[in-house]
Design a protein around this motif. Structure first.
Motif, PDB file in Angstrom:
ATOM      1  N   LEU A  18       0.851  -1.192   0.000  1.00  8.31           N
ATOM      2  CA  LEU A  18       0.000   0.000   0.000  1.00  8.31           C
ATOM      3  C   LEU A  18       0.883   1.236   0.000  1.00  8.31           C
ATOM      4  N   GLN A  19       0.393   2.268  -0.644  1.00  8.84           N
ATOM      5  CA  GLN A  19       1.133   3.529  -0.686  1.00  8.84           C
ATOM      6  C   GLN A  19       1.177   4.126   0.719  1.00  8.84           C
ATOM      7  N   PRO A  20       2.366   4.390   1.259  1.00  7.77           N
ATOM      8  CA  PRO A  20       2.395   5.023   2.594  1.00  7.77           C
ATOM      9  C   PRO A  20       1.776   6.416   2.539  1.00  7.77           C
ATOM     10  N   PRO A  21       0.772   6.686   3.384  1.00  7.94           N
ATOM     11  CA  PRO A  21       0.149   8.009   3.350  1.00  7.94           C
ATOM     12  C   PRO A  21       1.107   9.089   3.850  1.00  7.94           C
ATOM     13  N   GLU A  22       0.921  10.300   3.369  1.00  5.45           N
ATOM     14  CA  GLU A  22       1.706  11.426   3.897  1.00  5.45           C
ATOM     15  C   GLU A  22       1.222  11.730   5.311  1.00  5.45           C
ATOM     16  N   ARG A  23       2.079  12.380   6.089  1.00  2.75           N
ATOM     17  CA  ARG A  23       1.653  12.793   7.429  1.00  2.75           C
ATOM     18  C   ARG A  23       0.944  14.147   7.315  1.00  2.75           C
ATOM     19  N   PRO A  24      -0.349  14.186   7.666  1.00  2.00           N
ATOM     20  CA  PRO A  24      -1.044  15.476   7.564  1.00  2.00           C
ATOM     21  C   PRO A  24      -0.518  16.483   8.594  1.00  2.00           C
ATOM     22  N   GLN A  25      -0.742  17.749   8.301  1.00  3.45           N
ATOM     23  CA  GLN A  25      -0.271  18.830   9.176  1.00  3.45           C
ATOM     24  C   GLN A  25      -0.834  18.688  10.590  1.00  3.45           C
ATOM     25  N   TRP A  26       0.010  18.874  11.529  1.00  2.00           N
ATOM     26  CA  TRP A  26      -0.430  18.974  12.918  1.00  2.00           C
ATOM     27  C   TRP A  26       0.632  19.793  13.642  1.00  2.00           C
ATOM     28  N   GLN A  27       0.184  20.755  14.414  1.00  2.00           N
ATOM     29  CA  GLN A  27       1.110  21.635  15.109  1.00  2.00           C
ATOM     30  C   GLN A  27       0.896  21.495  16.610  1.00  2.00           C
ATOM     31  N   ALA A  28       1.951  21.082  17.305  1.00  2.00           N
ATOM     32  CA  ALA A  28       1.851  21.049  18.758  1.00  2.00           C
ATOM     33  C   ALA A  28       1.813  22.493  19.264  1.00  2.00           C
ATOM     34  N   PRO A  29       1.164  22.726  20.398  1.00  2.01           N
ATOM     35  CA  PRO A  29       0.956  24.108  20.842  1.00  2.01           C
ATOM     36  C   PRO A  29       2.232  24.822  21.286  1.00  2.01           C
ATOM     37  N   GLY A  30       2.195  26.142  21.184  1.00  2.00           N
ATOM     38  CA  GLY A  30       3.272  27.000  21.695  1.00  2.00           C
ATOM     39  C   GLY A  30       2.713  27.877  22.812  1.00  2.00           C
ATOM     40  N   PHE A  31       3.601  28.473  23.596  1.00  2.00           N
ATOM     41  CA  PHE A  31       3.154  29.249  24.761  1.00  2.00           C
ATOM     42  C   PHE A  31       3.942  30.549  24.880  1.00  2.00           C
ATOM     43  N   ASN A  32       3.234  31.620  25.192  1.00  2.00           N
ATOM     44  CA  ASN A  32       3.904  32.901  25.394  1.00  2.00           C
ATOM     45  C   ASN A  32       4.816  32.840  26.600  1.00  2.00           C
ATOM     46  N   ASP A  33       4.286  32.232  27.672  1.00  2.00           N
ATOM     47  CA  ASP A  33       5.068  32.126  28.901  1.00  2.00           C
ATOM     48  C   ASP A  33       5.310  30.643  29.186  1.00  2.00           C
ATOM     49  N   ARG A  34       6.420  30.156  28.676  1.00  2.00           N
ATOM     50  CA  ARG A  34       6.685  28.718  28.784  1.00  2.00           C
ATOM     51  C   ARG A  34       6.899  28.284  30.233  1.00  2.00           C
ATOM     52  N   LEU A  35       7.588  29.128  30.999  1.00  2.00           N
ATOM     53  CA  LEU A  35       7.838  28.781  32.395  1.00  2.00           C
ATOM     54  C   LEU A  35       6.517  28.637  33.157  1.00  2.00           C
ATOM     55  N   ASP A  36       5.620  29.572  32.892  1.00  2.00           N
ATOM     56  CA  ASP A  36       4.334  29.536  33.577  1.00  2.00           C
ATOM     57  C   ASP A  36       3.575  28.253  33.246  1.00  2.00           C
ATOM     58  N   ARG A  37       3.534  27.923  31.953  1.00  2.00           N
ATOM     59  CA  ARG A  37       2.826  26.706  31.538  1.00  2.00           C
ATOM     60  C   ARG A  37       3.497  25.460  32.159  1.00  2.00           C
ATOM     61  N   PHE A  38       4.823  25.441  32.104  1.00  2.00           N
ATOM     62  CA  PHE A  38       5.542  24.307  32.691  1.00  2.00           C
ATOM     63  C   PHE A  38       5.152  24.126  34.155  1.00  2.00           C
TER      64      PHE A  38
END
Lengths: 202, 256, 473
Positions: A18-38
Motif C-alpha cells: 500500500l502507498q504510505p500516506p503522507e503525514r497530515p499537518q499537525w502543530q503542537a501548541p506553543g506558549f507565550n510564557d513557557r515557564l508559567d505553563r511548565f
C-alpha cells in the motif's frame, strides 16, 4: 539469520503493497510564557517548583532539604553542593545497590531541558548522574535552567537533535511516581520518588 | 468518521422519501409525519412503492450478498437524481456510508456511489436545506422532553445538534438533556437477540437515565432505538412516552 | 482460549459490585479523556496525524523492521524474532537460562500476557514477579487483567486489602490506598533488588534510532529495565514507527486517550545496554519481536488497520458493552472493542467467533480511537468472514460461524425484500397477522423479556403514502 525472521519478513512482503500516506499537518501548541505553563502543568501532577537564581540555588536547596528532614543526599560532585551527608554515585550499581535502594533520602540531578506543554523534564542520565539516581531515592530534586524550556516535545527533540544521537537512556519525567490502580485513587511514590522538586534557575 | 454531508447544490423541487422497513411495519405514522413536514415546506415528496429495506440487517449480520441484492432493489427504486430523505440515521448511514463499500467491484458500483451521495437524514435535511429550525411555530401545550441521539445518526451521519436545534425552536417545549444521551440504548439489531442480557442491561440503564430527566416524552430520530426504549419503558410501566422527532414536530406545529 | 461470551456476561451482569466498579471507573475515564480533547480542531488534526503515522509505518513495515533491527544491533541490543508465542517463550527462557536467572521482575506488558509467559517461566523454575501495582494485585489473586491499561480495575479496595493481608507478611488489613501502595512498594523493592532480569513490553519501536519507547506512571517500568543486569523486552511487530519525531504526536494521543493524562509520569527511551563507564543499566538488552498471527492480519488490506492500535484502551472505556460486563467476560487477553477484532484474528474465528457479535456497532469506539481504526467495519467484516465460507480465507477459522438455518433465513429475507411484489404481499400479511405471533416465539422471547412486544401497524407506510396521495415516481 533466523528462520522466523525470514518467514515473518516473507509473509509481510507477500502482502499487498500500500502507498504510505503522507503525514497530515499537525502543530503542537506553543506558549507565550513557557515557564508559567511548565509550572502549572507539573504542579498539577504533584511536582513542586521553586524559582531560584543561579547564584543562590545551593543555599535554597539546603533550606528545602533541611525542611524535608533529608539526611543523606546523592549528587554528582561537580554540582558543588554543600551538605554534610552527601554521597556520589561513583561505583557500578552492583556495588552501590543496597545503599541506593534504601539508604538515600534525596537525589539531585541536572536536566537537559523541559517541555512546557506537558510539564515534563528531559533527563539524560550519564556517568555522573546514572539512571537510577532519579528513580530510587524518595525525593528527586531536578535542576532546570529556565532558558531550556521548550514549547513541546517535537520542538525540543528537533532543537536538541535527539534523533542523531540517542543516549543509552533518555527520560521525560512529569511529576513524582504515581499510581491509580486501586479504585482510581491517586497515590504517590509507588515505586519511584514520592516527591519531585524542580529548582528553576533563572 | 462521520460522513461529510453537504446540502444539494440548489434547492430541490423534488425529494425521494425512504421510509425504512421498520417504520413501514411498526411506525408508519412517524414516517408519514416526516413526509408531511417536507411537503409543507413546498417540496414534492415522492415515495417509491418499490422500496423496502436498506439491507443493513443482513449486512451487519455478515450476509453481504443478500444485503447487496436488497440494496440493489433500492438503487432501482430511486432512479432520479433527487435527494433521498430518510427518517432514520441508521438506515441513512447504511446507504450513505456503506453502499459504496457494499458494491465495490460490483456492476452497480458507480450507481451505488451516486445513490449514497444523495442520502440525507431527515432532521439534517430539515435544518440545513430547508432551514426549518428558524420557521417553526409552536402551537402545543407546555411539555418537557428529552432527546435520545441514535448512534449511527451521530457517528455515521454526523447528526448531533440538528434535532435539538429543531426542538429548541419550539417555544413551549423544554428540552432536558440526558447526560447519557449519547450512550447506545442496546438495540443493535440482532445484538438484542444474540446478547439479550447485555442488551437488557443497556436499555435498563437507558430508561433509568431518561427517567431522571423528568421528561414526559423521549424523542428520537430512529425507530429502532424507539422500539427498544419504548418497549422497555412500557414493560417497566414507566410513564415516559417515546416519539419520533418528525411526529413530534408535526404535532407541535400543525393542526392535525 | 475458549469463548463463551454470553455465559460470562450473565455472571458479570449479575454481579452488582463488579458492575458498579466498572461503571464508575469508565465514567471517570471518559470524563477525563473528554477534558483533554476539548479543542476539536486540534483533536481531529492530531488523530489524523497519529493514524497516518501508524498507517505509514505499516505500509513500510518489513523495511522498517529491518532498519530497526540494524540500528538496534548497532546500538548493542540483541534482536530476536518469534513466529508464535511458543517461540517467544522459548527465546525468553533460553536467554534467562543462559544467565542462570531464577527471578524475573516484570513491567507491564500485554504481549507477555498474550504469551502466558509467567506460567511458562514458572514451569521451568523461574519466578516471574509482576511489579505494576495493578498487575501485582491480580497476580496475587491469580487472575488475568480485565483492562489493558488498568489491569485490576474490577477490584475494589476491600478485595485488595484482603489480598494483601493474606499474601504479605505482617500486613494488617487496611483499605487506605496510601498504606496499600506503601506496602507494595516495600515488597517489590526487595524483588527488584534481588531480580536477575527485568522484562518489559514496548509502546513504540523507533526504526530511525533503534530505540524502545516505554511509558508508565509508577516507575516500575524504569526499574525493571534498569536495575537488573539483564533486560528482555517483548513487543509485537506492529509497534514500529519510522522516525523519532513520530513519537511526539503518538505520545500526545496515547496517555490522553487512555487515562486523560497530558502525559505519563515517565517516558523511558532506551537505545542501548550499559556502555563502558556507565554505572547502571542492564549489561544486556534483548528484544523479542513477536508475530503470532500479526503477519496474517497484515496480509489483508482492511484487516491490517487493526495493527495500528497503540493499546490506549479508550475503545473499552467508551464501550457500552465493556462497561457493563467488564474485561474478563471477553475470555481473551485483549478485551473490549479492540479485543473483539484482534482476538478472532489472532486466535481464529473458530475459537472466538462470538466476539465480533458482542457489539451493537454503536461506533463509540470508532469515535474515540486515536488512530482511527475502523473497528465497526472490521467487526462486520469478521462477521462476514465467519458466516460465508471463503475460498481464500483471510482469517483463521473463516466460515466457522456458518449456519444453514441462518443462511436460509437470510435467503428468505432477500427473496422478500429484494422484490417489490413479494415485499408488498409479505408486509401486508405481517400487518394482518403479525400481532398474533406469541411473545414467547423464538427470538421474540428474548426481546420481550424486558420489553413489550412491538405492534405491527394496521396499515404500512406504503399504504398510507398511497392513500395520502404521495407520488410514487
Amino acid at each position: 539469520m533466523s528462520e522466523a525472521r525470514a518467514n515473518i519478513l516473507a509473509r509481510l512482503r507477500a502482502a499487498p503493497r500500500l502507498q504510505p500516506p503522507e503525514r497530515p499537518q499537525w502543530q503542537a501548541p506553543g506558549f507565550n510564557d513557557r515557564l508559567d505553563r511548565f509550572r502549572v502543568m507539573i504542579e498539577a501532577v504533584h511536582g513542586e517548583v521553586h524559582l531560584v537564581s543561579a547564584d543562590t540555588w545551593r543555599a535554597h536547596l539546603r533550606k528545602v532539604l533541611a525542611e524535608k528532614n533529608v539526611a543523606r543526599v546523592l549528587a554528582a560532585p561537580h554540582l558543588g553542593l554543600d551538605w554534610d551527608d552527601m554521597v556520589a554515585y561513583d561505583a557500578p550499581v552492583e556495588d552501590f545497590k543496597d545503599q541506593l535502594v534504601s539508604g538515600i533520602d534525596a537525589a539531585v540531578t541536572t536536566t537537559r531541558g523541559a517541555i512546557a506543554e506537558t510539564g515534563s523534564l528531559v533527563v539524560v542520565p550519564d556517568m555522573d548522574e546514572p539512571r537510577l539516581a532519579s528513580l530510587l531515592p524518595p525525593i528527586h530534586v531536578a535542576l532546570l535552567n529556565a532558558g531550556d524550556i521548550a514549547d513541546n516535545l517535537a520542538q525540543i527533540m528537533e532543537k536538541q537533535g535527539w534523533a542523531a544521537a540517542m543516549p543509552t537512556n533518555l527520560l521525560l519525567i512529569s511529576g513524582p511516581s504515581k499510581t491509580a490502580d486501586i479504585e482510581q485513587t491517586l497515590a504517590y511514590g509507588v515505586h519511584g520518588p514520592k516527591e519531585l522538586i524542580v529548582l528553576v534557575l533563572q | 468518521m462521520p460522513a461529510h454531508v453537504t446540502p444539494p447544490a440548489r434547492m430541490p423541487k423534488n425529494v425521494y422519501y425512504f421510509g425504512t422497513c421498520l417504520v413501514d411495519l411498526f411506525f408508519p405514522d412517524a414516517g408519514l409525519a416526516g413526509m408531511e413536514l417536507l411537503k409543507r415546506q413546498g417540496i414534492r415528496v415522492v415515495f417509491p412503492q418499490g422500496q423496502s429495506c436498506c439491507g443493513q440487517p443482513a449486512f451487519n449480520s455478515g450476509h453481504r450478498s443478500e444485503a447487496r441484492e436488497v440494496a440493489r432493489a433500492q438503487l432501482d427504486a430511486f432512479p432520479e437524481d433527487w435527494p433521498i430523505v430518510v427518517p432514520s440515521g441508521s438506515c441513512a448511514g447504511m446507504m450513505r456510508v456503506h453502499y459504496p463499500d457494499l458494491f465495490k467491484g460490483d456492476r452497480d458500483e458507480e450507481r451505488a456511489k451516486a445513490f449514497a451521495g444523495r442520502v440525507y437524514e431527515l432532521s439534517w435535511f430539515l435544518v440545513h436545506v430547508l432551514g426549518l429550525d428558524t420557521k417553526l411555530v409552536d402551537k402545543g401545550e407546555k411539555v418537557t422532553v428529552t432527546w435520545h441521539g441514535s448512534c449511527h445518526s451521530m457517528r455515521e451521519m454526523g447528526v448531533v445538534d440538528e434535532p435539538k436545534r429543531l426542538i429548541r425552536a419550539l417555544s413551549n417545549v423544554t428540552l432536558v438533556e440526558n447526560p447519557r444521551e449519547k450512550e447506545c440504548c442496546g438495540f443493535g439489531g440482532t445484538f438484542a437477540v444474540r446478547q439479550p442480557e447485555v442488551s437488557a442491561a443497556m436499555v435498563a440503564d437507558k430508561i433509568a437515565a431518561i427517567g431522571q430527566t423528568g421528561a414526559s416524552r423521549v424523542v428520537s430520530g430512529d425507530c429502532g432505538c424507539l422500539m427498544n426504549i419504548g418497549g422497555a419503558l412500557d414493560k417497566a410501566g414507566k410513564p415516559t412516552r417515546p416519539q419520533h422527532l418528525a411526529e413530534f414536530l408535526l404535532e407541535r406545529c400543525h393542526d392535525q | 482460549m475458549t469463548s463463551d461470551f454470553s455465559t460470562r456476561a450473565h455472571d458479570a451482569l449479575n454481579n452488582p459490585q463488579l458492575r458498579a466498579n466498572f461503571r464508575r471507573a469508565m465514567d471517570g475515564l471518559m470524563t477525563k479523556r473528554a477534558a483533554q480533547f476539548e479543542d476539536k480542531d486540534n483533536w481531529h488534526a492530531l488523530r489524523a496525524r497519529g493514524a497516518a503515522i501508524k498507517a505509514r509505518a505499516l505500509a513500510r513495515l518489513p523495511d522498517l523492521l529491518e532498519e530497526f533491527e540494524q540500528k538496534a544491533i548497532a546500538n548493542g541490543i540483541n534482536v530476536h524474532w518469534a513466529e508464535t508465542t511458543a517461540d517467544a517463550n522459548r527465546i525468553v527462557l533460553e536467554i534467562l537460562t543462559a544467565h542462570g536467572a531464577k527471578k524475573v521482575i516484570k513491567g507491564k506488558s500485554m504481549v507477555s500476557e498474550e504469551m502466558h509467559l509467567n506460567a511458562h517461566l514458572e514451569a521451568h523454575g523461574i519466578k516471574a514477579v509482576e511489579s505494576d501495582l495493578g498487575e501485582y494485585i491480580i497476580q496475587l489473586a491469580g487472575e488475568a487483567p480485565s483492562h489493558i491499561v488498568m489491569p485490576c480495575i474490577h477490584k475494589n479496595k476491600g478485595e485488595i486489602a484482603q489480598l494483601f493481608t493474606d499474601n504479605i507478611e505482617n500486613q494488617p488489613y487496611t483499605e487506605d490506598v496510601d498504606a496499600l501502595t506503601a506496602a507494595a512498594r516495600q515488597v517489590l523493592r526487595r524483588e527488584f533488588a534481588s531480580a536477575d532480569a527485568g522484562l518489559s513490553g514496548a509502546n513504540f519501536l523507533v526504526a530511525e534510532t533503534g530505540s524502545l519507547v516505554l511509558i508508565e506512571n509508577e516507575g516500575n517500568g524504569r526499574l525493571s529495565t534498569t536495575l537488573p543486569p539483564l533486560h528482555i523486552a517483548v513487543a509485537g511487530i506492529e509497534k514500529l514507527v519510522e522516525k523519532l519525531d513520530d513519537v511526539a504526536p503518538l505520545l500526545a494521543l496515547l496517555p490522553r486517550s487512555a487515562t486523560g493524562q497530558a502525559i505519563t509520569t515517565y517516558v523511558n527511551m532506551i537505545s542501548s545496554p550499559r556502555k563502558a563507564g556507565e554505572k547502571d543499566g542492564p549489561r544486556q538488552v534483548h528484544l523479542v519481536l513477536l508475530d503470532n498471527g500479526r503477519s496474517r492480519v497484515y496480509a489483508d488490506e482492511q484487516l491490517r488497520d487493526t495493527l495500528r492500535c497503540i493499546r490506549c484502551g479508550a475503545c473499552m472505556n467508551h464501550c457500552p458493552v465493556y462497561s457493563r460486563v467488564g474485561g474478563h467476560t471477553y475470555g481473551s487477553v485483549y478485551p473490549g472493542p479492540i479485543g473483539k477484532i484482534l482476538t478472532p484474528q489472532l486466535a481464529g474465528l473458530d475459537c472466538a467467533g462470538d466476539l465480533p457479535h458482542a457489539s451493537t456497532l454503536c461506533n463509540a469506539c470508532v469515535e474515540v480511537c486515536p488512530v482511527q481504526i475502523p473497528i465497526a467495519d472490521i467487526l462486520v467484516r469478521l462477521r462476514t468472514e465467519a458466516a460465508e465460507p471463503s475460498t481464500s480465507p483471510a482469517v483463521k477459522g473463516a466460515g466457522s460461524g456458518h449456519s444453514a438455518v441462518e443462511s436460509a433465513v437470510w435467503k428468505g429475507w432477500q427473496a422478500m425484500y429484494a422484490h417489490p411484489a413479494a415485499y408488498k404481499v409479505g408486509t401486508k400479511a405481517l400487518s394482518v397477522v403479525g400481532n398474533l405471533i406469541p411473545a414467547a416465539a423464538p427470538l421474540l422471547k428474548q426481546w420481550t423479556s424486558v420489553r413489550s412486544k412491538p405492534k405491527f401497524a394496521a396499515k404500512t407506510l406504503h399504504e398510507l403514502a398511497r392513500e395520502k396521495g404521495y407520488d410514487h415516481e
